[in-house]
Scaffold this motif. Sequence first.
Motif, PDB file in Angstrom:
ATOM      1  N   TYR A 327      20.560  81.940  65.935  1.00  0.00           N
ATOM      2  CA  TYR A 327      20.362  81.811  67.398  1.00  0.00           C
ATOM      3  C   TYR A 327      19.638  80.580  68.179  1.00  0.00           C
ATOM      4  N   ARG A 372      14.549  83.271  72.617  1.00  0.00           N
ATOM      5  CA  ARG A 372      16.494  82.866  72.327  1.00  0.00           C
ATOM      6  C   ARG A 372      16.645  82.827  73.433  1.00  0.00           C
ATOM      7  N   TYR A 375      23.328  83.020  70.496  1.00  0.00           N
ATOM      8  CA  TYR A 375      23.095  83.130  68.910  1.00  0.00           C
ATOM      9  C   TYR A 375      25.210  82.645  68.693  1.00  0.00           C
TER      10      TYR A 375
END
Length: 403
Positions: A327, A372, A375
Motif C-alpha cells: 500500500y 491507506r 496500492y
Amino acid sequence: MKTLLILGAGKEQVAAIAAAKAKGIRTVALDFNPKADGRDLADEFHLVSTRDKAAILNFVDGYKARIDGVMTIASDIPHMVSAAAEKLSVRHIPVAVAELCVHKLLMKEKLRHAGVNVPVFARISTLKDLEAFIAKAGFPIVIKPVDNSGARGVQRLTAGMDIAEAFDYSRGFAYSGEVIAEKFVTGLQISTEGLIHDGIFHCTGFADRNYTRLDDAVPFMVEDGGDIPTILAPAQKKLVELEFEKAARALGIDWGPAKGDMIFGDDGKPYVIEIAARLSGGNFCYDKVPWSTGVDIVDILVDMAVGNEVDPARFVPIRDLATSQRYFFPSPGTIRRIDGLGTAQDMPHIRKVDIWARPGETVATLENHPSRVGYVISCAPTREEAVAAAQAAVAKVAFTVEA
Ligand SMILES: Nc1ncnc2c1ncn2[C@@H]1O[C@H](COP(=O)(O)OP(=O)(O)OP(=O)(O)O)[C@@H](O)[C@H]1O
Ligand SMILES: [Mg+2]
C-alpha cells in the motif's frame, strides 16, 4: 434471466457486478453513495444504505420482479445479506449465524466453547476490567471494539502505555460501546479464504500478511499488503487450514464464504483471530487469488447465490504463481502532487496500481486501513520476484504532501 442483488456498489463490489454480468445474470446493486464506482456497471442501482436493515428489507419487499440471490464482497455485512436473502427465500446462512460473525466477542466465546484455538480474551466494560486482564494475561495485548472493522480502534498495547486513553479510543469506535481485549499472539499473520459448497469446505486463498509496519504506527496495527504463496511448510499450512475450517463450522457457517484472520503462532499452533462470513476485501478474492491459482470464488459464489450448479473442479488450482501487494502510506497532510504512477504501472510483473486519493485531499495519520490511499499488486513466478516488484513499484510513486 436470473437476477442477483448485490449489497454495495463500491470499488470492492465491482468484481461481483462484473462477474454476474459476464454470465448473463441481471445485477441490482444497492449503495448509499450516489457516486459508487459500480453504479453504471450494474443493470440497476438504488440509493439504499447497506447498513440500514429496514431500508434493505423495504426495498426487497417492494421489488416487483424475482430476485434469485444476494451477495456482497468485502463489506462486513453478512447479517444484511442473510436478512435480505431470508426475506427473498433464497440461499443464505441463518441470520443468527451472520450476526454472530459481526460481533468479535460473541464470536470468540462461541469459538472457545467449540475448542477452537483463539487467543486468551475478555470482555472489557470498565478500566478495572482492562487492568485485571493485563494483570492476568500480561503485555502485549490487543484491544478492539467488538463491532467494527478495517482495524478501526484496534490497538496493540505494551507496558508503559496510557491504557485509560487506549480504552476510551477503542470504545469510541464501538457502535455498541463494547470492547474486547486479547492476548497479542506473536507469529505469522495470515489471511485465509474459502467457500463451503455441498458441505465441502474448499480453502481457496492463503496469503501471508505483511506487518513490517507494525512499529511505524504504534499503538495501531496497520497491515501493509501481503504475499502469496505462504512461507509456511505444507504441514504448517495444513494446520492453519484445518483450524480455519473448524472455526467456520463451529460458528455455523454451512454454506458460502468464510474469510479467516489467522496466525501461525511462534509456538507452532494455529490461532483464529476472527472469521468473517463474507468474501474478502483488499483484492484478495477477486485479483490476487485468481491470478495466482486460477480459482475464481467470486464467480463461483455468484453461481451459488442464484442457485446455479457449480462443478467442484472449479475449486481446483490450475496454476501456481506468486502475488504481492503493498500500500501507499503518504505522510499526513494535504496531497499536492502524485508523480510516478505511469512508471510504476509499466514496471515488470506489476498488474495493478490504484490510488484513490487525489491532489487537494488530506491524508490522515496512520491509524487504520482507511488511512491507506492506494496500492500496487504484482504477479510473478516466485514470491521473491513478486515482493521485489511490488516494493520497487511503490518506491517509484512520490507523494508531495503539505503537512
Ligand atoms: N490477538 C491478536 N494477536 C495478534 N494480532 C492480532 C490480534 N488481534 C488482531 N490482530 C491483528 O490485527 C488485525 C485487525 O484485528 P481484527 O481483525 O480483530 O480487526 P478488524 O477491524 O476486523 O480488522 P481487519 O479488517 O484488518 O480484519 C487482525 O487481522 C490481526 O492481523
Ligand atoms: Mg478482521
